[in-house]
Structure formats: structure tokens, C-alpha cells
Design a protein around this motif. Structure first.
Motif, mmCIF file in Angstrom:
data_model
loop_
_atom_site.group_PDB
_atom_site.id
_atom_site.type_symbol
_atom_site.label_atom_id
_atom_site.label_comp_id
_atom_site.label_asym_id
_atom_site.label_seq_id
_atom_site.Cartn_x
_atom_site.Cartn_y
_atom_site.Cartn_z
ATOM 1 N N CYS A 42 13.252 -1.242 9.900
ATOM 2 C CA CYS A 42 13.401 0.240 10.623
ATOM 3 C C CYS A 42 13.890 -0.024 11.531
ATOM 4 O O CYS A 42 14.845 1.518 12.240
ATOM 5 N N ALA A 43 15.096 -0.438 11.994
ATOM 6 C CA ALA A 43 16.139 -0.665 13.147
ATOM 7 C C ALA A 43 17.344 -0.097 12.303
ATOM 8 O O ALA A 43 17.638 1.286 12.897
ATOM 9 N N VAL A 44 17.413 -0.553 11.209
ATOM 10 C CA VAL A 44 18.177 0.136 10.497
ATOM 11 C C VAL A 44 18.874 1.682 10.318
ATOM 12 O O VAL A 44 18.988 2.961 10.859
ATOM 13 N N ASP A 45 16.397 2.021 9.537
ATOM 14 C CA ASP A 45 16.763 3.507 9.798
ATOM 15 C C ASP A 45 17.024 4.154 11.321
ATOM 16 O O ASP A 45 17.319 5.577 11.052
ATOM 17 N N LEU A 46 16.300 3.267 12.032
ATOM 18 C CA LEU A 46 16.919 4.145 13.768
ATOM 19 C C LEU A 46 18.183 4.355 13.672
ATOM 20 O O LEU A 46 18.613 5.116 14.105
#
Length: 167
Positions: A42-46
Motif C-alpha cells: 500500500c506504501a508503493v500504491d501511495l
């Protein structure tokens, strides 16, 4: 030796030029923080959603982050010391639907100076259709090409535009 002293600043108000960024980052932390802290994907998505993507606030102000600045924001939300590992960890300009929905509910919307193409597909971070992504880029590399290049960069391999190894 001082260049300025306290009296030089007396009565001078802040320009508050960073105010929209503070508001956006607080919104990211409040609306996305738990999920981003719990799951690195999810950090990569952000990172993908804020690297070179402009976001417009409810009152019309715009924020935009460079790739490196986006790393710093992700690290801040995740409460980590450094976020450089997120640099090019995904395709910049791809805004996952879950991020777009959360930010739109808070009044923020994605913007860009270029005409944008929006597409939805399966999220590479989770592999399921419930977290499909929306693309906010035009004429960028394919996801397959970008993923290969990102993996090569993480492995310390430099590739040229056609995918050939340079060193």
C-alpha cells in the motif's frame, strides 16, 4: 556574524506557501495512514499516486511532489526514517482506486498539466480487482516494461530506453 536579527523578522507574517502540502499530508495520514503502515504494498500504491501527480484541494490549491519528495511523504506516513526504498517502486502516476476514493471523499482530486488517460485494471500490488488502479499518465512505458526496469534498478542494473543493459 549574523545576517539578520530578530528585529528584521518582527511583524513579518508567514507566506504559508507550504500550507496546502501540510493539509494534504495530514489528510494522507488520517485517511490512508493505517493501511499504508500495515502493508508495504500500500506504501508503493501511495508513492505511485503522489509521484509527479498533482492533487487539488477542496479550496482549489494544488500540490505536486517529485519522485524523491514522494518517498519522503511515504516515509512520514509510515513513520520510517527514510523512504528511498519506495523510489520508483511502482509506476508513477498510477492512482489506486482505494486511494482515489479516500482522497476524493476528503475533497482532494487528481490533476495534471497534460491530458490524462484513465484506465482501471487489476492492482499489481495486491493482484485483486477490488483494488483496481486508475492511470493518470499519457504515453508512459508499459507496466511490464516499467516493472522490469524497476527490478533492474533495484538490482543495480542500468538499462537504456529499449531495455538493453548498459552496465
Amino acid at each position: 556574524m549574523t545576517f539578520f536579527d530578530k528585529d528584521d523578522f518582527r511583524g513579518v507574517a508567514s507566506s504559508r506557501v507550504r500550507r496546502p502540502y501540510k493539509l494534504f499530508e495530514a489528510c494522507l495520514d488520517e485517511t490512508l495512514g493505517e493501511r499504508v503502515r500495515e502493508d508495504g504494498a500500500c506504501a508503493v500504491d501511495l508513492w505511485c499516486a503522489i509521484a509527479s501527480v498533482g492533487w487539488r484541494s477542496p479550496d482549489g490549491q494544488e500540490v505536486r511532489y517529485s519522485y524523491r519528495q514522494a518517498c519522503d511523504v511515504v516515509a512520514w506516513v509510515r513513520e520510517e526514517v527514510d523512504g528511498f526504498q519506495y523510489y520508483c517502486s511502482g509506476e508513477p502516476g498510477i492512482v489506486a482506486d482505494w486511494i482515489a476514493q479516500c482522497l476524493e471523499q476528503a475533497g482532494w482530486s487528481p490533476v495534471s498539466a497534460k491530458p490524462m488517460e484513465r484506465r482501471s485494471d487489476t492492482s499489481p500490488a495486491t493482484g485483486d480487482e477490488s483494488s483496481a488502479t486508475a492511470s493518470f499518465h499519457s504515453n508512459g512505458p508499459s507496466s511490464e516494461h516499467a516493472s522490469r526496469n524497476n527490478a533492474d534498478v533495484r538490482a543495480g542494473i542500468v538499462v537504456d530506453q529499449k531495455g538493453g543493459q548498459l552496465g
